[in-house]
Write a protein that holds these residues in place. Structure first.
Motif, PDB file in Angstrom:
ATOM      1  N   VAL A 152     -81.590  33.535  28.976  1.00  0.00           N
ATOM      2  CA  VAL A 152     -81.781  33.088  27.591  1.00  0.00           C
ATOM      3  C   VAL A 152     -82.523  31.753  27.646  1.00  0.00           C
ATOM      4  O   VAL A 152     -82.003  30.769  28.157  1.00  0.00           O
ATOM      5  CB  VAL A 152     -80.438  32.927  26.861  1.00  0.00           C
ATOM      6  N   LEU A 178     -86.424  41.036  25.877  1.00  0.00           N
ATOM      7  CA  LEU A 178     -85.550  41.822  25.004  1.00  0.00           C
ATOM      8  C   LEU A 178     -85.661  41.378  23.559  1.00  0.00           C
ATOM      9  O   LEU A 178     -85.546  42.166  22.641  1.00  0.00           O
ATOM     10  CB  LEU A 178     -84.095  41.686  25.448  1.00  0.00           C
ATOM     11  N   GLU A 179     -85.836  40.096  23.371  1.00  0.00           N
ATOM     12  CA  GLU A 179     -85.967  39.595  22.004  1.00  0.00           C
ATOM     13  C   GLU A 179     -86.571  38.206  22.028  1.00  0.00           C
ATOM     14  O   GLU A 179     -86.316  37.423  22.941  1.00  0.00           O
ATOM     15  CB  GLU A 179     -84.597  39.566  21.303  1.00  0.00           C
ATOM     16  N   ILE A 222     -79.606  38.223  32.932  1.00  0.00           N
ATOM     17  CA  ILE A 222     -80.106  37.956  31.588  1.00  0.00           C
ATOM     18  C   ILE A 222     -80.459  36.481  31.509  1.00  0.00           C
ATOM     19  O   ILE A 222     -79.658  35.625  31.884  1.00  0.00           O
ATOM     20  CB  ILE A 222     -79.053  38.311  30.519  1.00  0.00           C
ATOM     21  N   ARG A 252     -84.578  40.219  30.398  1.00  0.00           N
ATOM     22  CA  ARG A 252     -83.839  40.889  31.452  1.00  0.00           C
ATOM     23  C   ARG A 252     -84.694  40.762  32.702  1.00  0.00           C
ATOM     24  O   ARG A 252     -85.870  41.126  32.697  1.00  0.00           O
ATOM     25  CB  ARG A 252     -83.664  42.356  31.083  1.00  0.00           C
ATOM     26  N   VAL A 305     -75.632  40.003  35.663  1.00  0.00           N
ATOM     27  CA  VAL A 305     -74.880  41.170  35.215  1.00  0.00           C
ATOM     28  C   VAL A 305     -74.747  42.219  36.309  1.00  0.00           C
ATOM     29  O   VAL A 305     -73.940  43.139  36.193  1.00  0.00           O
ATOM     30  CB  VAL A 305     -75.484  41.801  33.941  1.00  0.00           C
ATOM     31  N   VAL A 344     -77.314  34.582  33.279  1.00  0.00           N
ATOM     32  CA  VAL A 344     -76.060  35.305  33.443  1.00  0.00           C
ATOM     33  C   VAL A 344     -76.333  36.500  34.366  1.00  0.00           C
ATOM     34  O   VAL A 344     -77.193  37.328  34.064  1.00  0.00           O
ATOM     35  CB  VAL A 344     -75.512  35.824  32.096  1.00  0.00           C
ATOM     36  N   VAL A 374     -79.679  41.883  38.761  1.00  0.00           N
ATOM     37  CA  VAL A 374     -80.077  41.963  37.353  1.00  0.00           C
ATOM     38  C   VAL A 374     -79.465  40.782  36.616  1.00  0.00           C
ATOM     39  O   VAL A 374     -78.255  40.548  36.700  1.00  0.00           O
ATOM     40  CB  VAL A 374     -79.630  43.288  36.704  1.00  0.00           C
ATOM     41  N   PHE A 396     -76.840  27.078  34.090  1.00  0.00           N
ATOM     42  CA  PHE A 396     -77.716  26.511  33.074  1.00  0.00           C
ATOM     43  C   PHE A 396     -78.748  25.641  33.762  1.00  0.00           C
ATOM     44  O   PHE A 396     -78.400  24.796  34.580  1.00  0.00           O
ATOM     45  CB  PHE A 396     -76.872  25.676  32.093  1.00  0.00           C
ATOM     46  N   THR A 430     -71.900  38.435  40.200  1.00  0.00           N
ATOM     47  CA  THR A 430     -71.891  39.202  38.960  1.00  0.00           C
ATOM     48  C   THR A 430     -70.894  38.588  37.984  1.00  0.00           C
ATOM     49  O   THR A 430     -69.780  38.239  38.376  1.00  0.00           O
ATOM     50  CB  THR A 430     -71.492  40.663  39.255  1.00  0.00           C
ATOM     51  N   ASN A 431     -71.321  38.445  36.728  1.00  0.00           N
ATOM     52  CA  ASN A 431     -70.482  37.895  35.672  1.00  0.00           C
ATOM     53  C   ASN A 431     -70.316  36.379  35.752  1.00  0.00           C
ATOM     54  O   ASN A 431     -69.448  35.815  35.113  1.00  0.00           O
ATOM     55  CB  ASN A 431     -69.118  38.591  35.643  1.00  0.00           C
ATOM     56  N   GLU A 432     -71.153  35.723  36.544  1.00  0.00           N
ATOM     57  CA  GLU A 432     -71.175  34.258  36.539  1.00  0.00           C
ATOM     58  C   GLU A 432     -72.494  33.794  35.919  1.00  0.00           C
ATOM     59  O   GLU A 432     -73.454  34.545  35.853  1.00  0.00           O
ATOM     60  CB  GLU A 432     -71.019  33.714  37.961  1.00  0.00           C
ATOM     61  N   SER A 433     -72.499  32.523  35.503  1.00  0.00           N
ATOM     62  CA  SER A 433     -73.703  32.041  34.822  1.00  0.00           C
ATOM     63  C   SER A 433     -74.005  30.608  35.226  1.00  0.00           C
ATOM     64  O   SER A 433     -73.151  29.895  35.759  1.00  0.00           O
ATOM     65  CB  SER A 433     -73.512  32.117  33.302  1.00  0.00           C
ATOM     66  N   HIS A 470     -80.621  29.696  30.418  1.00  0.00           N
ATOM     67  CA  HIS A 470     -79.289  30.148  30.802  1.00  0.00           C
ATOM     68  C   HIS A 470     -79.453  31.429  31.593  1.00  0.00           C
ATOM     69  O   HIS A 470     -80.156  32.341  31.144  1.00  0.00           O
ATOM     70  CB  HIS A 470     -78.436  30.458  29.564  1.00  0.00           C
ATOM     71  N   ILE A 486     -85.214  36.017  25.077  1.00  0.00           N
ATOM     72  CA  ILE A 486     -84.232  36.609  25.972  1.00  0.00           C
ATOM     73  C   ILE A 486     -84.925  37.615  26.875  1.00  0.00           C
ATOM     74  O   ILE A 486     -85.615  38.511  26.398  1.00  0.00           O
ATOM     75  CB  ILE A 486     -83.124  37.321  25.174  1.00  0.00           C
TER      76      ILE A 486
END
Lengths: 485, 485
Positions: free
Chosen positions: B457, B379-380, B455, B389, B413, B411, B453, B435, B430-433, B409, B387
Motif C-alpha cells: 500500500v 489493484l487499485e 500487498i 500485489r 500474504v 504485508v 506474495v 512500513f 506470512t501475515n507480518e508487515s 506498507h 495498492i
C-alpha cells in the motif's frame, strides 16, 4: 382537502437491468446520467408537490440504509420520513393495504395516499403536478384513481386502461383493464384513442381504499392487519418506522393491487396524462432516454469504436474496444459484463434468473457492498488472504467484533480512524497502520468529517464473512451471521 | 551435414490479438488452451529436432526475461540459449542477417540456420521434422529454402509462393513470390495446385545467406556488421548473449527478408508441406483451433448464454451474460474488453493502433506487469494511494531503492521476505508487515523456495513509477527511469 401522503413503493428485482440492478441494489438505486438514482428522482417528484410534509416509503428492510443514503442529500428536513419495512416482497396489494392502514392510524381516515413506484421516470414535472391535482379531486369524491399514460407507440409490454364515461369531478370512469396486448391490438389501441398505459400509479383516500379492499379482497386487509398487530413500530427522529413481522407477512396473499382490487371495483377512475413517463423496463428503454451520435451509438466510458453502429456501451471503469458490431447493448460492471442484442434486452432477466437459480453472488451483490456504515469492496482474494477496501462515512462505526480464524492488517489511506484493538484505543491517521491478531476484539470508528478509506489485508485459514462475533451493533444486526462487519 | 542452429525470430506487435497481445507481452507469449504459449510451442518444436544443441533467439531486449521465463520450464539444459537482443524492431532482414553473422562467427561458415517465427502454430510435428530434413538437404546444396504450406482454402491474407521446376536435391525452385491475392486469384491458386502459402520459415547455410544478401541487399549486411562491431556480447551460463547497439541498429534498413532477398535471388527453393500450420493471425483464426458446441459457441470462463450462436467468449476472470447475440468474438482482460464481429477480427488492429496513437497504457502493458524478478499488479489507485500485489520468485530480489515522495506498507500474504529497511535487515513471514517511510532505502528479497506474495500500500503526494532511486540493480537497469522496482 385531506392531507396528501405520497407513498413510494419499491418492489421487484429489476432483473431486466442486470448487471447494474441486483437484489441488494435493485433498480430504484440505479443512477442515470445526471447522477441521481431513480429513487432520488421519485423523491424529488413528490417533494415538488405543494402541501406535502411527509413521505411514506414501503421497501425491503435490507434496503433501509441504502434508501436513507439516497434521501439524505435531497431532504432538507422538510419531509418527515415514514417507513414500512417489508421482510420479503408480497406484491403491491399487501404493500398498499399496509400503507393505507398506516395512514388511517396516524394521519386520519380521510388522508389521501399517492402511490408511486420507486423506479419510474417522469420527465414533465408540471404535467405530473397537474395530474396529481386532478387525481386528488377525484379521490376526495371517493374514487380510486389510476393514472393513464397516453400511448406514444404500440407497446406490447404494458397493460392498458380503457377509459369510459367522463366524470363530474374530472377524469373518466375506467371501462376496463386490459392485459398486455399483441402488436395488432396495441396498434388498434394507439389509433382508437381510448386506451391508456397503466402506469401503476394511484391516488385514493385511505378509508375508501380499505373499504373497497375489504369488499373485494378481504383476506389481504385481514392478513396485513394481523401482521401490523405483531409488528414493532418506532418513532424515529425523522418519522415513524414499522418493521413488518416476517412470519405473519409471509402468510399474506401475494397479489397485485390491479388483480386484487382495481379490476374488480366499480369505483375506479382514470386521469389521462402525458408525463414523459417511462418505466425503464429494459436497457433498450433506458438508452432511448439519451441521444445517440451520428452512427446511432451511445457510449459512457473509455470506448474505442471501429465500424460500429447502433450500440449502447456503458463501461464507466474499463476500456472497451468494439469492432464491426451492430445494435448491441454492452453494460460493464467490476465483476460482471452483459452483452445483449438491442432487440432482446427484455430477455436479460433470463440471465439474472439463471444466476439466482445457481445461487451466484452476482445475482444478489455488487463487488462493492453497501453497509449501514459505508461500503466495502473485495479487491482480491487468494489462498489464505483477502484484500478489502473499506469506506466508513463520517461519524459511523463498525460494531465491536472478533474473528476466530483471521488476523487483519489495516492501512489508512484517507481520513482518520479511531481503533479499539484488544485493550488499546487509539487514533490512526492517514498512512498509518495497525495489526489485529485473530482472537482480538476490535472496533473501527470514523471520528472525522471526511470519509475514512482503509485497506484491510486479511490472512488466515478461513476468511468467510461468517467468522464474526459481534459484541454489540448500533444498527441492530445479529451477533453472528452472514453479514460482514 | 553442418550444424543446425534453430533461430526463433520474435517481431511484430500482434495488434490483431489485442487485448491479450500487447507491446510488453506480445503474441508469442499468448497462452493457448493447453497452458503453453506460442513461444513455448515453438521452443518444443525445435527441441523435438534431432542433433539440435543450441537455440538462437532474436527478440526485443525488453522481452529477454519474459522469454527466459517461458523457456525455463521446458529446457532441461540440453539446449544452449543464445540471444540477439534488439533495441527496436527493424523487420526480418536485419534480424536474419544478424543471426547469420552470429552463426558464422561462433559456429562456422557452414552452420545451417532454421528460421522460425515465434508466434506460429504447427500441429503436425512429424511432418515438420520431415520438412526440415528435406530443407536441410537443399540448404546443404546451397539453396535458400522456404517452406510452402499447401493451401487449405482460398486465403487472401497470406503471400503465396509459386513452385517451379523440381530440384535434384528435393523440393522445387521458386518460380515467383506473389503478394496477397484477391479472392478470385486465391481461388485460382487453390485449384491450380502450384501456389503455396508463404509461412515465413526459412532454412539456409549462414555463408550462403550472407553471400546472397551481400549481392542483393548489401546495405543490410553492412549496417548489421557495423552494429555488431559496436555491440556488447557476453558469454552467459546458458549461451552467448549479444545486445545490439541501439544507435547503429536504428540506422539499418527496415526491410523484410522477402523483399530484401527472397524475391530477388535465383537460389531460392521451396519445400511444399502440410504441417497443420496456422499463423493465428486473428481471434477468428485462434478460435478455429478449438471445437464449438452445438450452437457454434466456444466459451472459456463463467458465461451464461441465452439464445446465443456462433460466439467465442474468452473471459477467464469475470462473469459474462450474453443475450440474443450472434457471431461475436468477446475477449475480456482485467483492464480492457474486446467485442468484435467474428467476420471483422482482422480489424482489431485498428483499436490497438488508436490506443498507441493516444499513448494509452493498454497498448503497451497489461494490468499485471512482468519484471525480471516476478510480477506486479495495480489493484487499485486513488488520490494519494496505490495498492499493488507483488509476486517475487524464489531467489529473486528487487534492487536497493528509495522513493522521495511515497511511503510503503508491505504485508506478506504468502511465502517469506527478507527486507532491508533503512538500517535494519530482517525476515518477514506470512501475515507480518513492515512500513517503509519516504526517503528510506529498502530492498526486498525472496530467500525462500516458494513465491513471495505481498500487498504493497503506497501513500504519498506523488505515486508515479519514476519516483525511484536505484542504488544497484542485478538486472542491469538504469538507476532512475520509467521502470518500477
Amino acid at each position: 382537502m385531506s392531507t396528501l401522503i405520497p407513498c413510494i413503493v419499491a418492489g421487484g428485482a429489476g432483473t431486466r437491468l442486470w448487471p447494474v440492478s441486483r437484489e441488494a441494489m435493485p433498480k430504484p438505486f440505479m443512477r442515470l446520467a445526471d447522477g441521481l438514482s431513480l429513487l432520488q428522482k421519485t423523491f424529488e417528484r413528490v417533494a415538488g408537490l405543494d402541501d406535502v410534509t411527509r413521505l411514506l416509503t414501503v421497501i425491503n428492510r435490507e434496503l433501509l440504509f441504502r434508501t436513507l443514503d439516497d434521501y439524505r442529500p435531497l431532504n432538507s428536513g422538510r419531509l418527515g420520513l415514514d417507513f414500512l419495512l417489508e421482510p420479503m416482497g408480497r406484491n403491491t396489494a399487501p404493500a398498499i393495504a399496509a400503507a393505507a392502514l398506516h395512514a388511517v392510524r396516524h394521519y386520519g381516515e380521510e388522508a389521501q395516499l399517492l402511490v408511486l413506484p420507486a423506479d419510474h421516470l417522469i420527465r414533465d414535472q408540471q404535467a405530473f403536478v397537474s395530474a396529481v391535482a386532478r387525481a386528488r379531486d377525484l379521490a376526495e369524491a371517493g374514487w380510486l384513481v389510476t393514472f393513464g399514460i397516453r400511448p406514444g407507440h404500440a407497446e406490447t409490454g404494458y397493460g392498458y386502461i380503457q377509459q369510459g364515461e367522463a366524470l363530474e369531478a374530472g377524469g373518466y370512469r375506467v371501462a376496463s383493464f386490459v392485459e398486455k396486448p399483441d402488436l395488432q391490438t396495441a396498434q388498434a389501441y394507439l389509433e382508437g384513442g381510448e386506451h391508456l398505459w397503466n402506469a401503476g400509479m394511484f391516488c385514493f383516500r385511505a378509508d375508501v381504499l380499505l373499504r373497497e379492499l375489504r369488499e373485494h379482497a378481504p383476506q389481504v386487509v385481514e392478513g396485513v392487519e394481523r401482521c401490523l398487530a405483531l409488528s414493532g413500530a418506532v418513532e424515529g427522529k425523522q418519522g415513524k418506522q414499522c418493521e413488518l413481522d416476517a412470519p405473519s407477512f409471509a402468510e399474506v396473499t401475494d397479489i397485485s393491487i390491479d388483480y386484487a382490487l382495481m379490476e374488480r371495483s366499480s369505483r375506479v377512475a382514470v386521469v389521462p396524462c402525458d408525463l414523459g413517463w417511462s418505466d425503464i423496463g429494459s436497457w433498450q428503454a433506458l438508452r432511448e432516454l439519451t441521444p445517440a451520435d451520428a452512427n446511432g451509438n451511445q457510449v459512457n466510458g473509455e470506448v474505442i469504436l471501429h465500424n460500429v453502429q447502433g450500440c449502447y456501451i456503458d463501461s464507466p471503469k474499463r476500456l472497451v474496444g468494439a469492432v464491426g458490431v451492430r445494435d448491441l447493448v454492452v453494460v460493464d460492471t467490476p465483476d460482471a459484463l452483459l452483452i445483449a442484442d438491442a432487440h432482446c434486452t427484455q430477455d436479460v432477466k433470463f440471465v439474472a434468473q439463471e444466476l439466482k437459480k445457481r445461487g451466484h453472488d452476482a445475482y444478489r451483490l455488487h463487488r462493492a457492498v453497501t453497509r449501514p456504515w459505508g461500503t466495502y469492496t473485495v479487491l482480491e482474494e487468494g489462498a489464505r488472504f483477502k484484500i478489502k477496501r473499506i469506506m466508513v462515512r463520517p461519524g459511523e462505526s463498525l460494531s465491536l467484533q472478533m474473528h476466530h480464524h483471521r488476523s487483519e492488517h489495516w492501512v489508512v489511506v484517507s481520513g482518520m480512524a479511531r481503533v479499539m484493538n484488544g485493550e488499546r484505543d487509539f487514533l490512526l491517521n492517514t498512512n498509518e497502520s495497525t495489526f489485529i491478531p485473530a482472537g482480538h476484539s476490535h472496533r473501527l470508528v470514523n471520528p472525522g468529517v471526511i470519509d475514512l478509506v482503509m485497506i484491510e489485508v486479511q490472512s488466515g485459514e478461513y476468511l468467510g464473512e461468517d467468522d464474526i462475533v459481534r459484541f454489540n451493533d448500533i444498527y441492530g444486526r445479529a451477533p453472528a451471521g452472514e453479514k460482514s462487519n
